[in-house]
Design a protein around this motif. Sequence first.
Motif, PDB file in Angstrom:
ATOM      1  N   GLY A   1       0.777  -1.232   0.000  1.00 47.71           N
ATOM      2  CA  GLY A   1       0.000   0.000   0.000  1.00 47.71           C
ATOM      3  C   GLY A   1       0.808   1.282   0.000  1.00 47.71           C
ATOM      4  O   GLY A   1       0.239   2.367   0.139  1.00 47.71           O
TER       5      GLY A   1
ATOM      6  N   LYS B   1      -7.314   0.432  -6.347  1.00 50.65           N
ATOM      7  CA  LYS B   1      -7.497   0.684  -4.914  1.00 50.65           C
ATOM      8  C   LYS B   1      -8.008   2.095  -4.667  1.00 50.65           C
ATOM      9  O   LYS B   1      -8.774   2.334  -3.728  1.00 50.65           O
ATOM     10  CB  LYS B   1      -6.176   0.491  -4.157  1.00 50.65           C
ATOM     11  CG  LYS B   1      -5.761  -0.947  -3.973  1.00 50.65           C
ATOM     12  CD  LYS B   1      -4.432  -1.016  -3.240  1.00 50.65           C
ATOM     13  CE  LYS B   1      -3.986  -2.456  -3.042  1.00 50.65           C
ATOM     14  NZ  LYS B   1      -2.687  -2.513  -2.324  1.00 50.65           N
TER      15      LYS B   1
ATOM     16  N   ARG C   1      -3.404  -2.330 -10.018  1.00 50.80           N
ATOM     17  CA  ARG C   1      -4.012  -2.495  -8.698  1.00 50.80           C
ATOM     18  C   ARG C   1      -3.967  -1.189  -7.897  1.00 50.80           C
ATOM     19  O   ARG C   1      -4.874  -0.902  -7.110  1.00 50.80           O
ATOM     20  CB  ARG C   1      -3.295  -3.628  -7.943  1.00 50.80           C
ATOM     21  CG  ARG C   1      -3.930  -3.978  -6.637  1.00 50.80           C
ATOM     22  CD  ARG C   1      -5.257  -4.703  -6.826  1.00 50.80           C
ATOM     23  NE  ARG C   1      -5.882  -4.885  -5.531  1.00 50.80           N
ATOM     24  CZ  ARG C   1      -7.062  -4.362  -5.179  1.00 50.80           C
ATOM     25  NH1 ARG C   1      -7.758  -3.658  -6.035  1.00 50.80           N
ATOM     26  NH2 ARG C   1      -7.539  -4.567  -3.984  1.00 50.80           N
ATOM     27  N   VAL C   2      -2.929  -0.382  -8.108  1.00 49.06           N
ATOM     28  CA  VAL C   2      -2.816   0.907  -7.409  1.00 49.06           C
ATOM     29  C   VAL C   2      -4.010   1.791  -7.743  1.00 49.06           C
ATOM     30  O   VAL C   2      -4.689   2.309  -6.855  1.00 49.06           O
ATOM     31  CB  VAL C   2      -1.494   1.618  -7.775  1.00 49.06           C
ATOM     32  CG1 VAL C   2      -1.470   3.044  -7.245  1.00 49.06           C
ATOM     33  CG2 VAL C   2      -0.300   0.822  -7.257  1.00 49.06           C
TER      34      VAL C   2
ATOM     35  N   LYS D   1       0.088  -5.271 -11.223  1.00 46.23           N
ATOM     36  CA  LYS D   1       0.436  -4.640  -9.946  1.00 46.23           C
ATOM     37  C   LYS D   1       0.242  -3.125 -10.001  1.00 46.23           C
ATOM     38  O   LYS D   1      -0.267  -2.520  -9.063  1.00 46.23           O
ATOM     39  CB  LYS D   1       1.849  -5.016  -9.544  1.00 46.23           C
ATOM     40  CG  LYS D   1       1.957  -6.488  -9.142  1.00 46.23           C
ATOM     41  CD  LYS D   1       3.359  -6.883  -8.803  1.00 46.23           C
ATOM     42  CE  LYS D   1       3.503  -8.309  -8.329  1.00 46.23           C
ATOM     43  NZ  LYS D   1       2.624  -9.295  -8.856  1.00 46.23           N
ATOM     44  N   SER D   2       0.632  -2.514 -11.101  1.00 47.64           N
ATOM     45  CA  SER D   2       0.437  -1.080 -11.246  1.00 47.64           C
ATOM     46  C   SER D   2      -1.043  -0.739 -11.390  1.00 47.64           C
ATOM     47  O   SER D   2      -1.528   0.256 -10.831  1.00 47.64           O
ATOM     48  CB  SER D   2       1.221  -0.562 -12.454  1.00 47.64           C
ATOM     49  OG  SER D   2       1.254   0.842 -12.452  1.00 47.64           O
TER      50      SER D   2
ATOM     51  N   TRP E   1      -5.882   6.867   3.424  1.00 50.27           N
ATOM     52  CA  TRP E   1      -4.493   6.565   3.108  1.00 50.27           C
ATOM     53  C   TRP E   1      -3.453   7.387   3.866  1.00 50.27           C
ATOM     54  O   TRP E   1      -2.293   6.983   3.952  1.00 50.27           O
ATOM     55  CB  TRP E   1      -4.251   6.719   1.601  1.00 50.27           C
ATOM     56  CG  TRP E   1      -5.001   5.688   0.835  1.00 50.27           C
ATOM     57  CD1 TRP E   1      -6.234   5.804   0.256  1.00 50.27           C
ATOM     58  CD2 TRP E   1      -4.603   4.338   0.610  1.00 50.27           C
ATOM     59  NE1 TRP E   1      -6.610   4.629  -0.325  1.00 50.27           N
ATOM     60  CE2 TRP E   1      -5.628   3.705  -0.129  1.00 50.27           C
ATOM     61  CE3 TRP E   1      -3.470   3.586   0.951  1.00 50.27           C
ATOM     62  CZ2 TRP E   1      -5.551   2.379  -0.524  1.00 50.27           C
ATOM     63  CZ3 TRP E   1      -3.388   2.276   0.550  1.00 50.27           C
ATOM     64  CH2 TRP E   1      -4.424   1.674  -0.174  1.00 50.27           C
TER      65      TRP E   1
ATOM     66  N   VAL F   1       2.493   2.638  -2.583  1.00 48.17           N
ATOM     67  CA  VAL F   1       2.284   3.424  -3.803  1.00 48.17           C
ATOM     68  C   VAL F   1       0.925   4.117  -3.803  1.00 48.17           C
ATOM     69  O   VAL F   1       0.856   5.311  -4.120  1.00 48.17           O
ATOM     70  CB  VAL F   1       2.531   2.578  -5.074  1.00 48.17           C
ATOM     71  CG1 VAL F   1       2.237   3.398  -6.322  1.00 48.17           C
ATOM     72  CG2 VAL F   1       3.970   2.074  -5.118  1.00 48.17           C
ATOM     73  N   PRO F   2      -0.184   3.448  -3.438  1.00 49.61           N
ATOM     74  CA  PRO F   2      -1.433   4.208  -3.344  1.00 49.61           C
ATOM     75  C   PRO F   2      -1.319   5.394  -2.376  1.00 49.61           C
ATOM     76  O   PRO F   2      -1.835   6.486  -2.653  1.00 49.61           O
ATOM     77  CB  PRO F   2      -2.453   3.179  -2.841  1.00 49.61           C
ATOM     78  CG  PRO F   2      -1.905   1.866  -3.264  1.00 49.61           C
ATOM     79  CD  PRO F   2      -0.411   2.009  -3.205  1.00 49.61           C
TER      80      PRO F   2
END
Length: 196
Positions: free
Chosen positions: A112, A151, A147-148, A144-145, A194, A114-115
């Motif tokens: 988490g 999210k 997914r950021v 994976k990118s 976040w 990167v988010p």
Amino acid sequence: MSALIGRRIVLRPLVIGDFEQWREVRRRNHDWLTKWEPQRLPGHPDAVEDRDAFAIRCSARQRERQLGTAYGFGIFVDGDFAGEINISSVQRGPFQSAYVGYWIDERHAGQGYVPEAVVLICRFAFEELRLHRIQISIIPRNDKSRRVVEKLDLRFEGIAERYLEINGAWEDHMRFAITAEEWATRGDQLSRDWLD
């Protein structure tokens, strides 16, 4: 420019003193990262192996900040370098937009960071730089990118065909964006989720 402080990370411009940590992370993550990045131009020094080239890179990023055309940040976790996130190609006038790109050390992927960094960048872009729109472009197979942005529930805008040269091939990219109006509606909740 001061650092951007998140819940678990700090974003700050890279300086020459970061070279050893940056090089170690880039060397260790070579296979993890290079398949998602443009090829280095032939004849240009490799900033991973050449301290002077890294210093020039840091100076170029500082100059971009001074000109207001780009803002590069290292992602630091517990004081250690863990990746980068950048606002690039800042356009003013009627466009008031920029692009965001990021990468993270494989050891820190999926946690988490990167988010959290993207939310910090959104707050900076919309509240300090007063941009109207930022875009994140992702190769469709880069789960994976993707997914950021999933999210963060960033708006999908479509596919740009053969959008960027990545590792020697012209790659399609999925475009995701957020505007100042969306930030005004969603920014407090994203910050609570976040950053707080």
